[in-house]
Motif scaffolding. Structure first.
Motif, PDB file in Angstrom:
ATOM      1  N   ARG A   4       0.876  -1.148   0.017  1.00  0.00           N
ATOM      2  CA  ARG A   4       0.060  -0.222   0.012  1.00  0.00           C
ATOM      3  C   ARG A   4       0.888   1.297   0.037  1.00  0.00           C
ATOM      4  O   ARG A   4       1.943   1.277   0.614  1.00  0.00           O
ATOM      5  N   LEU A   5       0.477   2.172  -0.654  1.00  0.00           N
ATOM      6  CA  LEU A   5       1.084   3.588  -0.664  1.00  0.00           C
ATOM      7  C   LEU A   5      -0.110   4.645  -0.191  1.00  0.00           C
ATOM      8  O   LEU A   5      -0.793   4.944  -1.111  1.00  0.00           O
TER       9      LEU A   5
ATOM     10  N   GLU B 259      -1.016   5.904   5.672  1.00  0.00           N
ATOM     11  CA  GLU B 259      -0.420   4.850   6.822  1.00  0.00           C
ATOM     12  C   GLU B 259       1.019   4.508   6.619  1.00  0.00           C
ATOM     13  O   GLU B 259       1.840   4.396   7.440  1.00  0.00           O
ATOM     14  N   THR B 260       1.472   4.532   5.230  1.00  0.00           N
ATOM     15  CA  THR B 260       2.646   3.965   4.845  1.00  0.00           C
ATOM     16  C   THR B 260       3.541   4.954   4.300  1.00  0.00           C
ATOM     17  O   THR B 260       4.962   4.915   4.226  1.00  0.00           O
TER      18      THR B 260
ATOM     19  N   GLY C 124       6.744   6.461   6.220  1.00  0.00           N
ATOM     20  CA  GLY C 124       7.975   5.575   6.356  1.00  0.00           C
ATOM     21  C   GLY C 124       8.718   5.874   4.945  1.00  0.00           C
ATOM     22  O   GLY C 124       9.995   5.815   5.122  1.00  0.00           O
ATOM     23  N   TYR C 125       8.024   5.966   3.959  1.00  0.00           N
ATOM     24  CA  TYR C 125       8.797   6.318   2.752  1.00  0.00           C
ATOM     25  C   TYR C 125       9.332   7.767   2.723  1.00  0.00           C
ATOM     26  O   TYR C 125      10.466   7.895   2.123  1.00  0.00           O
TER      27      TYR C 125
END
Length: 88
Positions: A6-7, A10-11, A14-15
């Motif tokens: 998933r992008l 929530e993610t 981190g990226y």
């Protein structure tokens, strides 16, 4: 870079922490992308603008139907080059 999973809101944090490394290549493969939301698209827009500042265009390889759709909804398609295979 190969995106899997998933992008989403929530993610993306981190990226974002690793954006200096992630923004170096001007292409990424999205064949393993499961979901993207507006936060994920905002991340890609920032990446595309970083690539454009260097005179290039961010190439999105194997975009999923959802990714293509959200790009169209937000009318940011001019920022990207969509492709099926790696140019390397």
């Amino acid at each position: 870079m190969n995106f899997t999973g998933r992008l989403t809101g929530e993610t993306v944090p981190g990226y974002w922490k690793n954006r200096r490394e992630l923004f170096c290549p001007a292409e990424a493969d999205f064949s393993g992308l499961e979901a993207i939301d507006s936060a994920g698209l905002a991340f890609l827009v920032k990446w595309a603008k970083a690539v454009a500042a260097g005179g290039g265009k961010l190439r999105l390889l194997n975009p999923t139907e959802q990714l293509s759709s959200i790009i169209g909804i937000y009318r940011v398609g001019d920022l990207f080059e969509l492709g099926k295979e790696s140019a390397s």
